[in-house]
Design an enzyme around this catalytic site. Sequence first.
Site, PDB file in Angstrom:
ATOM      1  NE  ARG A  19      -3.300   0.100   2.785  1.00 52.68           N
ATOM      2  CZ  ARG A  19      -3.590   0.658   4.187  1.00 52.68           C
ATOM      3  NH1 ARG A  19      -3.390  -0.281   5.152  1.00 52.68           N
ATOM      4  NH2 ARG A  19      -4.150   1.826   4.428  1.00 52.68           N
ATOM      5  CB  SER A  21      -0.241   4.349   4.369  1.00 52.84           C
ATOM      6  OG  SER A  21       0.296   3.014   4.741  1.00 52.84           O
ATOM      7  CE  LYS A  89      -3.680  -3.382  12.354  1.00 53.20           C
ATOM      8  NZ  LYS A  89      -4.638  -2.894  11.530  1.00 53.20           N
ATOM      9  CG  ASP A  90      -4.874  -4.565   7.554  1.00 50.39           C
ATOM     10  OD1 ASP A  90      -5.709  -4.171   8.522  1.00 50.39           O
ATOM     11  OD2 ASP A  90      -4.074  -3.783   7.298  1.00 50.39           O
ATOM     12  CB  SER A 135     -10.260  -0.089  16.814  1.00 49.92           C
ATOM     13  OG  SER A 135     -10.193  -1.123  17.447  1.00 49.92           O
ATOM     14  NE  ARG A 137      -8.301  -4.645  19.174  1.00 52.90           N
ATOM     15  CZ  ARG A 137      -7.433  -3.767  19.687  1.00 52.90           C
ATOM     16  NH1 ARG A 137      -7.188  -3.566  21.099  1.00 52.90           N
ATOM     17  NH2 ARG A 137      -6.690  -3.164  18.893  1.00 52.90           N
ATOM     18  NE  ARG A 138      -6.306   0.107  18.753  1.00 50.76           N
ATOM     19  CZ  ARG A 138      -5.416   0.454  17.578  1.00 50.76           C
ATOM     20  NH1 ARG A 138      -6.184   1.275  16.682  1.00 50.76           N
ATOM     21  NH2 ARG A 138      -4.506  -0.159  17.487  1.00 50.76           N
ATOM     22  NE  ARG A 155     -10.637   4.606   7.496  1.00 50.22           N
ATOM     23  CZ  ARG A 155     -10.696   4.269   6.388  1.00 50.22           C
ATOM     24  NH1 ARG A 155     -11.784   4.441   5.414  1.00 50.22           N
ATOM     25  NH2 ARG A 155      -9.485   3.719   5.603  1.00 50.22           N
ATOM     26  N   GLY A 156      -7.414   8.049   8.790  1.00 53.51           N
ATOM     27  CA  GLY A 156      -6.468   8.830   8.360  1.00 53.51           C
ATOM     28  C   GLY A 156      -4.908   8.119   8.720  1.00 53.51           C
ATOM     29  CG  ASN A 157      -1.611   9.917   7.482  1.00 55.66           C
ATOM     30  OD1 ASN A 157      -1.478  10.745   8.301  1.00 55.66           O
ATOM     31  ND2 ASN A 157      -1.152  10.509   5.727  1.00 55.66           N
ATOM     32  CB  THR A 160      -3.821  12.459   9.255  1.00 52.92           C
ATOM     33  OG1 THR A 160      -3.123  12.661   7.972  1.00 52.92           O
ATOM     34  CG2 THR A 160      -5.231  12.989   9.195  1.00 52.92           C
ATOM     35  NE  ARG A 161      -5.830   6.620  12.185  1.00 55.39           N
ATOM     36  CZ  ARG A 161      -6.271   5.504  12.399  1.00 55.39           C
ATOM     37  NH1 ARG A 161      -6.569   4.967  13.248  1.00 55.39           N
ATOM     38  NH2 ARG A 161      -6.468   4.771  11.334  1.00 55.39           N
ATOM     39  CB  CYS A 259      -9.868  -7.804  10.879  1.00 50.30           C
ATOM     40  SG  CYS A 259     -10.496  -6.936   9.619  1.00 50.30           S
TER      41      CYS A 259
END
Length: 335
Positions: A19, A21, A89-90, A135, A137-138, A155-157, A160-161, A259
């Site tokens: 990918r 990113s 995990k993806d 997430s 889960r989180r 969301r975002g890289n 960005t977060r 997932c």
Amino acid sequence: MTDGRVGTQPGEKVRIGTRGSALALAQTRQVADALAKASGLEVELVTITTHGDTATESLSQLGGVGVFTSALRDALVRGDIAVAVHSFKDLPTAEHPDIELGAVPKRADARDALCAHDGLTLETLPEGAKVGTGSPRRIAQLKALRPDVEIVDIRGNIDTRLSRVFGEAGDDRRLDAIVLAAAGLGRLGRSDAVTQHFELGDWPTAPAQGALALEVRRQKDATAFGRALAKGLAAINHATTRASVAAERGVLAGLEAGCAAPLGATAMVDDGLLFVTATVYSVDGTDQLTSSHAASLEGNGQAALLEAAEDASARVTEELLANGAADLASLGGAR
């Protein structure tokens, strides 16, 4: 001339799909360097855009399964690349008819990390603090420990977060904290943003978090190029990581959870045993179920490790379902 497929001509580079990113490129460059050194072959990175890179929905809405991996797998099957590098995990848990796992490098830090203002931890965040994560889960874990905080879907890289926490103080989109994977922060050199690591015993993470999966086509390349690539993949494979991840993903597959489900799992190998623990959370974080089992390693090598992983994860799955895990979350494994 070459038809563009990997391994069709001596000296051709190993085309490695990733990918685009910053995180994906950083972790794939690490893999590429290790593979080049172990195989003696030249490598080339090929950037591929996935559905998950362009979609604007939250992770829970996307469903998660294959959104970050399908385009890479399609390129691998077509022969456009020889190796696809994924955040493990993806990956969907179902086997692909034309693709197999070529290697699993040694796992990075599997923990989650809090990145907050002023060195704050989850306990010391002010009441009503805004905490960002996409997430499920989180979200459940945060609600279980701090039901007063406001969860903000993001969301975002990574940069960005992080800017949502450490950007301009007057920004009305500013957050008090976010939760991210420690492995991603480390691979991008941003571990300095971490104010608290959540220990796996109290805060289990997504199955296979921190691990990478290197996929290849099932059809073998019998040329010298293909043999060198296979040798390189075998050299960078980390047997203990591969087994631990298999155990965690075995629970995920057994529960048919997907997932994006509120499920955390942790596996480890120690003193001749493979241990796996998994926790299923209610979406609102008010309830949870945990199961832990261990399996003895009957023999040496990867096969023995994987057999133990299958044994332990099957028992964890069976116990979770028997104790009502499907009543806490939407799990396809309820029969």
